[in-house]
Design a protein around this motif. Structure first.
Motif, PDB file in Angstrom:
ATOM      1  N   SER A 116      56.835  71.760-108.836  1.00 31.20           N
ATOM      2  CA  SER A 116      57.126  73.176-108.621  1.00 31.20           C
ATOM      3  C   SER A 116      56.485  73.676-107.333  1.00 31.20           C
ATOM      4  O   SER A 116      57.007  74.589-106.694  1.00 31.20           O
ATOM      5  N   SER A 117      55.358  73.087-106.935  1.00 32.37           N
ATOM      6  CA  SER A 117      54.750  73.518-105.677  1.00 32.37           C
ATOM      7  C   SER A 117      55.612  73.102-104.490  1.00 32.37           C
ATOM      8  O   SER A 117      55.679  73.816-103.491  1.00 32.37           O
ATOM      9  N   THR A 132      58.336  75.652-104.393  1.00 34.45           N
ATOM     10  CA  THR A 132      57.804  76.920-103.871  1.00 34.45           C
ATOM     11  C   THR A 132      57.633  76.843-102.361  1.00 34.45           C
ATOM     12  O   THR A 132      57.977  77.784-101.641  1.00 34.45           O
ATOM     13  N   ALA A 133      57.112  75.724-101.872  1.00 40.32           N
ATOM     14  CA  ALA A 133      56.920  75.559-100.435  1.00 40.32           C
ATOM     15  C   ALA A 133      58.260  75.542 -99.708  1.00 40.32           C
ATOM     16  O   ALA A 133      58.410  76.156 -98.655  1.00 40.32           O
TER      17      ALA A 133
END
Length: 54
Positions: free
Chosen positions: A2-3, A6-7
């Protein structure tokens, strides 16, 4: 994972320029393309000068 998503979303938002509509007024596509073409032709010319058979 998920990071990473998001990035990626953040980078897309930055690339689109959400505050200014995504296009920069000073970048003319014809000048940019012409400059790139000129640079590539110059590199091709230099390469052919150095690659001559003797």
């Amino acid at each position: 994972m998920s990071s990473l998503h998001t990035a990626a979303t953040h980078l897309v938002t930055l690339a689109q320029g959400s505050e200014h509509g995504g296009n920069h007024e000073s970048l003319n596509p014809y000048v940019t393309g012409g400059g790139a073409l000129l640079a590539l032709l110059l590199m091709l010319w230099v390469t052919t000068r150095f690659n001559r058979d003797r």
